[in-house]
Design a protein around this motif. Structure first.
Motif, PDB file in Angstrom:
ATOM      1  N   ALA A 185       7.258   2.679  -2.352  1.00 50.85           N
ATOM      2  CA  ALA A 185       6.779   3.690  -1.408  1.00 50.85           C
ATOM      3  C   ALA A 185       5.275   3.911  -1.544  1.00 50.85           C
ATOM      4  O   ALA A 185       4.543   3.965  -0.551  1.00 50.85           O
ATOM      5  CB  ALA A 185       7.532   5.006  -1.623  1.00 50.85           C
ATOM      6  N   VAL A 186       4.804   4.050  -2.786  1.00 46.84           N
ATOM      7  CA  VAL A 186       3.362   4.214  -3.033  1.00 46.84           C
ATOM      8  C   VAL A 186       2.604   2.987  -2.544  1.00 46.84           C
ATOM      9  O   VAL A 186       1.538   3.093  -1.920  1.00 46.84           O
ATOM     10  CB  VAL A 186       3.093   4.475  -4.526  1.00 46.84           C
ATOM     11  CG1 VAL A 186       1.588   4.463  -4.814  1.00 46.84           C
ATOM     12  CG2 VAL A 186       3.697   5.813  -4.959  1.00 46.84           C
ATOM     13  N   SER A 187       3.171   1.803  -2.808  1.00 49.52           N
ATOM     14  CA  SER A 187       2.516   0.566  -2.378  1.00 49.52           C
ATOM     15  C   SER A 187       2.483   0.446  -0.868  1.00 49.52           C
ATOM     16  O   SER A 187       1.517  -0.066  -0.295  1.00 49.52           O
ATOM     17  CB  SER A 187       3.250  -0.644  -2.977  1.00 49.52           C
ATOM     18  OG  SER A 187       3.206  -0.621  -4.384  1.00 49.52           O
ATOM     19  N   LEU A 188       3.548   0.917  -0.202  1.00 43.88           N
ATOM     20  CA  LEU A 188       3.584   0.843   1.252  1.00 43.88           C
ATOM     21  C   LEU A 188       2.493   1.710   1.872  1.00 43.88           C
ATOM     22  O   LEU A 188       1.850   1.312   2.856  1.00 43.88           O
ATOM     23  CB  LEU A 188       4.958   1.279   1.765  1.00 43.88           C
ATOM     24  CG  LEU A 188       5.198   1.165   3.272  1.00 43.88           C
ATOM     25  CD1 LEU A 188       5.048  -0.277   3.734  1.00 43.88           C
ATOM     26  CD2 LEU A 188       6.568   1.691   3.645  1.00 43.88           C
ATOM     27  N   ILE A 189       2.260   2.903   1.290  1.00 42.61           N
ATOM     28  CA  ILE A 189       1.217   3.790   1.812  1.00 42.61           C
ATOM     29  C   ILE A 189      -0.170   3.303   1.410  1.00 42.61           C
ATOM     30  O   ILE A 189      -1.021   3.008   2.255  1.00 42.61           O
ATOM     31  CB  ILE A 189       1.430   5.232   1.319  1.00 42.61           C
ATOM     32  CG1 ILE A 189       2.783   5.772   1.782  1.00 42.61           C
ATOM     33  CG2 ILE A 189       0.309   6.145   1.831  1.00 42.61           C
ATOM     34  CD1 ILE A 189       3.143   7.116   1.181  1.00 42.61           C
ATOM     35  N   ALA A 190      -0.394   3.198   0.084  1.00 40.17           N
ATOM     36  CA  ALA A 190      -1.727   2.816  -0.406  1.00 40.17           C
ATOM     37  C   ALA A 190      -2.080   1.395   0.006  1.00 40.17           C
ATOM     38  O   ALA A 190      -3.225   1.116   0.395  1.00 40.17           O
ATOM     39  CB  ALA A 190      -1.776   2.946  -1.926  1.00 40.17           C
ATOM     40  N   GLY A 191      -1.089   0.496  -0.052  1.00 41.57           N
ATOM     41  CA  GLY A 191      -1.341  -0.898   0.295  1.00 41.57           C
ATOM     42  C   GLY A 191      -1.660  -1.100   1.759  1.00 41.57           C
ATOM     43  O   GLY A 191      -2.335  -2.061   2.126  1.00 41.57           O
TER      44      GLY A 191
END
Length: 439
Positions: A19-25
């Motif tokens: 989830a963090v990677s989907l947003i930040a990425g």
């Protein structure tokens, strides 16, 4: 015995890290490597440019609090589309999804694909501008590659997202460390009288904010896949806060590094600020920044593609798009028809488009949505009032044209027979079946 009439469901395979990677990425794309020079050029001074970047981050954080609350109250995929559908009804939701599916999302995918392609081909055309056809072919290849990855498996696409997120954070860390070393060595001359020549007009401020916010785009990506998120009531607000705080801090420090190494004039004249920074600080290793920017754009493209297909999928499930787009692959459990459709539209948008034209186009206190609305109204009206252009009329007419399609095809459901035959044919060819809400 399992009910043979039971529909498929998309699995909850996105954890907190994904989830963090989907947003930040998705947020950390080509923007931070390409837009800082436009922000400085518009606002006119180093100090004001840092204020713009911090203000953009603050605005996005306020918006994200609103999205976190919406996502925990309405735990359905689809983002803004599903929220407007549940609050304002069918017509408003259709107008939104019409513009989103046929322009906004495909334009974002095409823009990120072009950003990726420009950095990939740049080393092969060091003495001249790369041919437009070559850039667009590379962009199309990237879009098709990610379409295949996302159609195959959700876990595979999330693994790709995590990998590229780590890679781009490391690349930004290199830029930040390089700038800090220069500051420690005493290179602070670019920050002397840092607010001199600041442009305080409505148009310069509006352009600076538009360009800065482009680099923050993607903060709401997780809300499009809520039904595939593990424990959304916990992981949704947690991931949003972690990711946006991380990105805001990185962006500020990266811009400090840029402004430490380059004068405002050098920054404005640079066509690829990260590459210019690399040549000044890393010397013969400056080409690493081209690779870093390309990887960053590719990861952002994957995140946008992943979420964009879900908007189309949810809209079809609600009856606002053809039924075939609401189906999932019977074995892989991915919304492959919606992803394929999004790919086709993105490739069509890619043909005439260019990067710059594409860019231009919890319980929270009640004051936060009010502030966000005021800021949004300013960003919409400021350029229209200050410098009216015919393109603004075209965009307005395009958005309103959704109502023209809604009345015959959604409200009165014309051409159902033809669509039914096409749906059955595509369902057999793509091995897909209707999918239920995963609540």
């Amino acid at each position: 015995m399992e009910d043979p009439k039971q529909k498929l469901k998309l699995k909850r395979e996105v954890g907190l890290m994904g989830a963090v990677s989907l947003i930040a990425g998705t947020m950390i794309g080509s923007g931070i490597f390409m837009t800082p020079q436009t922000v400085v050029g518009s606002i006119g001074s180093t100090g004001a440019s840092l204020v713009v970047w911090a203000s953009c981050g603050l605005l996005v954080i306020l918006v994200s609090f609103c999205y976190a609350e919406l996502g925990t109250v309405i735990q359905e995929s689809g983002g803004e589309y599903i929220y407007i559908l549940r609050t304002f009804g069918q017509v408003m939701a259709f107008v939104l999804v019409f513009s989103s599916v046929f322009f906004v999302r495909p334009a974002g995918i095409a823009g990120m694909g072009l950003g990726f392609a420009q950095y990939v081909v740049a080393p092969f055309y060091s003495d001249c501008q790369p041919p437009v056809l070559v850039v667009k072919c590379v962009a199309a290849a990237a879009i098709l590659t990610l379409a295949i990855v996302n159609c195959i498996n959700v876990r595979l696409s999330m693994s790709v997202q995590v990998f590229f997120t780590v890679a781009k954070v490391l690349a930004l860390a290199v830029i930040i460390i390089g700038g800090l070393v220069m500051l420690i060595q005493g290179h602070t001359e670019n920050f002397d009288d840092s607010f001199k020549n600041t442009n305080l007009g409505i148009n310069p401020i509006g352009i600076a904010f538009y360009q800065g916010l482009w680099s923050y785009d993607g903060f709401n990506n997780l809300n499009y896949v809520t039904e595939e998120l593990k424990r959304p009531e916990v992981n949704l607000p947690r991931a949003i806060i972690i990711a946006i705080s991380l990105v805001t801090g990185l962006y500020l420090l990266v811009n400090v590094s840029y402004l430490t190494v380059m004068t405002p004039r050098e920054l404005v004249s640079s066509s690829a600020v990260a590459v210019t920074w690399g040549s000044k600080v890393l010397g013969s290793w400056g080409w690493i920044m081209s690779i870093a920017a390309a990887l960053s754009a590719f990861g952002s493209l994957n995140g946008t593609f992943f979420s964009g297909g879900r908007v189309c999928f949810v809209a079809a499930r609600e009856g606002h798009m053809p039924d075939i787009l609401a189906m999932a692959h019977v074995h892989r459990l991915t919304p492959s028809p919606a992803l394929i459709f999004s790919t086709i539209i993105s490739l069509i948008v890619l043909i005439p488009g260019d990067f710059q034209s594409i860019v231009n186009y919890f319980q929270v206190p009640f004051v936060l949505p009010v502030l966000v609305i005021i800021a949004s109204i300013f960003l919409v009206l400021a350029p229209i009032i200050d410098k009216p252009q015919i393109e603004f009329l075209y965009v307005t007419l395009f958005v309103l044209s959704g109502a023209v399609f809604y009345i015959p095809f959604i409200h009165y459901k014309l051409c159902p027979g033809l669509l039914t035959k096409l749906t059955v044919f595509l369902q057999l060819m793509l091995e897909v079946a209707p999918a239920e809400k995963n609540l």
